[in-house]
Motif scaffolding. Structure first.
Motif, PDB file in Angstrom:
ATOM      1  N   LEU A 124      -0.724   2.473  -1.536  1.00 10.34           N
ATOM      2  CA  LEU A 124       0.395   2.126  -2.432  1.00 10.34           C
ATOM      3  C   LEU A 124       1.695   2.837  -2.038  1.00 10.34           C
ATOM      4  O   LEU A 124       2.770   2.389  -2.411  1.00 10.34           O
ATOM      5  CB  LEU A 124       0.043   2.458  -3.886  1.00 10.34           C
ATOM      6  N   TYR A 148       3.339   0.411   0.103  1.00 11.89           N
ATOM      7  CA  TYR A 148       3.524  -0.785  -0.729  1.00 11.89           C
ATOM      8  C   TYR A 148       4.737  -0.606  -1.630  1.00 11.89           C
ATOM      9  O   TYR A 148       5.485  -1.546  -1.900  1.00 11.89           O
ATOM     10  CB  TYR A 148       2.262  -1.015  -1.567  1.00 11.89           C
ATOM     11  N   ARG A 149       4.920   0.640  -2.097  1.00  7.28           N
ATOM     12  CA  ARG A 149       6.044   0.929  -3.006  1.00  7.28           C
ATOM     13  C   ARG A 149       7.301   1.381  -2.255  1.00  7.28           C
ATOM     14  O   ARG A 149       8.295   1.770  -2.872  1.00  7.28           O
ATOM     15  CB  ARG A 149       5.622   2.026  -3.997  1.00  7.28           C
ATOM     16  N   TYR A 183      -3.623  -5.514  -4.089  1.00 10.58           N
ATOM     17  CA  TYR A 183      -2.541  -4.515  -4.021  1.00 10.58           C
ATOM     18  C   TYR A 183      -1.725  -4.532  -5.307  1.00 10.58           C
ATOM     19  O   TYR A 183      -1.394  -3.497  -5.865  1.00 10.58           O
ATOM     20  CB  TYR A 183      -1.625  -4.799  -2.816  1.00 10.58           C
ATOM     21  N   ASP A 193      -1.139  -1.561  -7.929  1.00 15.02           N
ATOM     22  CA  ASP A 193       0.240  -1.109  -8.139  1.00 15.02           C
ATOM     23  C   ASP A 193       0.592  -1.127  -9.620  1.00 15.02           C
ATOM     24  O   ASP A 193       1.251  -0.223 -10.136  1.00 15.02           O
ATOM     25  CB  ASP A 193       1.197  -2.011  -7.349  1.00 15.02           C
TER      26      ASP A 193
END
Lengths: 339, 339
Positions: free
Chosen positions: A42, A45-46, A324, A328
């Protein structure tokens, strides 16, 4: 073959990737039986870590499909579990039990195990074969051993969990929950879970937590002191990786106590003078999962532990993007991807 | 009585102070036989810590002059050594060996032992009597046990010094030199001292250093890796307390290695992510000298160690100001004040 690629933060796709082949004679190729999404996935991803068309995933269980000329300890057809860091398991660092920092270590994240096949470097040092082909229902637990269980276990060992000890656990994600299970297996007397999430509280209790604390930060640490005669916990696991969680962990421990931290620190700065006066032992880093794998596999094989319960969402690999997103948005603790 | 007062940074005077008396029934009053100036006294001297008419000193040996009604383990006339932190030696923290963080701890620096007499709180838990009245020549070594030797010893224990181990020591002051002596006594195979100062190098070798490294910072750490087959030292002592020295220590250790830090950190910030990937054990703080005192006193009494050699300047108490200046200008490693 099909595999997960993160094109950019927030943009995860399952695409055609080239099937891996043996490069070094110490390599093995495995056909994945299952893989999963890690809390640490993450970060990119973030957008907190860089992501640009990166193959994703570092957790894996599967069947050996092909081995290099030098591979001796695993054979084609073996069901294997490996750590998220490949290691030779023979250098001085490995022999001391720190395989994740092996002098020849290869981070599996760079290879990307959210895919149908994966090349495993240093196969002899990295892979551990199960006693036989596992029953289907053991696969989630064996997969958990590849990272979250091994990481939680390491953190509990670093926190010196054992008989007579009070252990606090910061973080109610898959690693924190695994650390609770580990502390219980290691014989801790009292296990205090920090959690505000009813379902995670329930699993924490199932894994061995004796107490739940909902307060966080300084307030959370003060609560631990209050519960331990003013002293603080003997040991604390940190499984988040933020400034607040690190200090929550450090301040929950008594002077001379042990903090095992496995949250990958982002924006964490420890002031030396403050740390000095806590008088704690601080130990952590990328968990040397390989150290614990033989023991963990046996516990799972004998059905003494069921760490696979940390997976609360199962999706086919093709739906990785949804996995994902669910993690998240904290709709899922941990997502297993089937193949 | 006469005692040292720091009026302001750089302004140290010996003045008339009120002779202390028993306040609590657990107190003892000692007549100092010798006291000394600590490297940490230079922080306020240099204005890095606050100083406003502060009584100074926290190291002491002397003769018990008076005891409170509850004191049982030391008697009037006993020659005693105590730690720089008074402790009850009975709470859970003390019993675990962390007396400097005793739940009832009193920092002796607030009392000021650079004086003719001192009140010692929690005398039973704090003071250890020597087997008899010491010969004059043992006094410097017994005084060293009160802080620098005990601190160096703790750091060497925290660095896990022992047979087969390579231990590096950052800091060639009295504490660093004492840590070398400790590592040698604890059986370390190889002891690498960082030092650029010829006289300190000589004492380091006399105390047991097998190698001297003159490089510092990243260059110094790289040198240690080079000398240890690319791995790094098994354990490192940090006895300075700056950003450079902390990272020099951390980066000199191998993954899974041990850093024992006793330099009081000033301006030290440890980035969590960098620390994470080192994979080291980090432990330190105000040394629990009381834990080691009985053993250290015996080693000194039996003339097996001579830690008093760290004192390279002896002055009467009245000349304390000159002592501070000599240490500030690095003309002296450690100054003993006679009474």
């Amino acid at each position: 073959m099909r595999g997960v690629i993160m094109h950019a933060p927030g943009d995860v796709r399952v695409e055609q990737r080239e099937k891996p082949s043996i490069i070094e004679p110490s390599d093995a190729i495995i056909r994945l039986s299952a893989t999963c999404i890690c809390g640490s996935d993450l970060w990119p991803y973030r957008g907190i870590e860089h992501a640009d068309h990166a193959p994703m995933g570092h957790e894996y269980v599967g069947v050996v499909e092909q081995i290099g000329a030098d591979v001796k300890t695993v054979a084609v057809g073996d069901f294997v579990v490996g750590s998220f860091v490949a290691s030779d398991n023979s250098c001085e660092i490995c022999q001391a039990g720190y395989q994740s920092r092996c002098i020849h270590n290869v981070m599996m994240g760079g290879i990307g195990t959210q895919a149908e096949y994966a090349r495993i470097p240093l196969a002899d040092g990295t892979l551990v074969a199960t006693p036989g082909q596992p029953d289907e229902d053991l696969i989630p637990s064996l997969l958990a051993a590849s990272d979250v269980l091994g990481t939680g276990w390491f953190a509990a060992v670093a926190a010196e969990a054992g008989p007579g000890k009070t252990i606090a656990v910061v973080g109610d994600g898959a690693v924190g929950l695994s650390a609770i299970l580990a502390a219980q297996q290691l014989g801790a007397e009292r296990i205090i879970a920090f959690s505000r999430h009813p379902e995670r509280q329930a699993l924490a209790r199932e894994f061995g937590a004796t107490d739940i604390v909902e307060e966080r930060g300084a307030e959370g640490a003060a609560r631990i002191k209050e519960m331990t005669g003013g002293y603080g916990a003997h040991g604390v696991v940190e499984a988040v990786g933020t400034q607040e969680s690190m200090w929550q962990a450090i301040n929950s421990a008594r002077p001379g106590g042990y903090v095992g931290y496995v949250g990958v620190g982002h924006g964490v700065e420890l002031n030396g003078l403050e740390l000095f006066f806590t008088g704690i032992h601080l130990h952590g880093g990328p968990a040397p999962v390989r150290r614990f794998l033989p023991e963990l596999i046996q516990l799972i094989w004998d059905r003494k532990i069921d760490p696979g319960k940390v997976f609360d969402l199962t999706l086919p690999l093709e739906e990785a993007a949804e996995g994902y997103q669910a993690m998240d948005e904290r709709r899922a603790t941990k997502v297993l991807l089937t193949l």
